[in-house]
Design a protein around this motif. Structure first.
Motif: not given
Length: 136
Positions: A20-41
């Motif tokens: 399936p086609a991914p939802e959204g844009e790449p930059h949003v996925h990168v932002w979400i990954a940054f947020v998740k990494l920071a929360i898990a730190d």
């Protein structure tokens, strides 16, 4: 980097008809990954963690995230050993950006703001334009 790669691989699979086609844009996925990494730190403070967790509810849908996260990209810096991380977000996201900026500084990042100095090509072009303007 991994979030962008995953998005790219999913987009390729969609073009080939194998996924399936991914939802959204790449930059949003990168932002979400940054947020998740920071929360898990484990080194993140409770207050900063709370700001990011509240932010995740703010960007719960991809449509809303696309409205709030404008740019997240990397570029090679003048020093080839360094990368620039360029981020532009809506003002409603600035508290989360401030937390991420502190996390980047914590791991060795150096925040820079404003416009970069003009390149040699830009300076030369301006000299030519100034010369032509003075002759007119």
């Amino acid at each position: 980097h991994t979030a962008h790669t995953e998005f790219t691989n999913a987009a390729k699979a969609a073009r080939e008809g194998t996924g399936p086609a991914p939802e959204g844009e790449p930059h949003v996925h990168v932002w979400i990954a940054f947020v998740k990494l920071a929360i898990a730190d484990p080194a993140i403070g409770d207050e900063d963690k709370q700001v990011l967790q509240q932010h995740t509810t703010q960007i719960a849908t991809m449509t809303r995230a696309l409205e709030l996260i404008h740019v997240v990209k990397t570029k090679k810096a003048f020093d080839s050993k360094m990368n620039k991380l360029i981020i532009a977000v809506h003002r409603d996201v600035e508290p989360a950006l401030a937390v991420l900026t502190r996390r980047f500084k914590h791991v060795g990042g150096r925040p820079l703001q404003g416009q970069a100095p003009r390149s040699k090509l830009e300076r030369d072009l301006q000299d030519i334009l100034d010369t032509l303007e003075s002759r007119a």
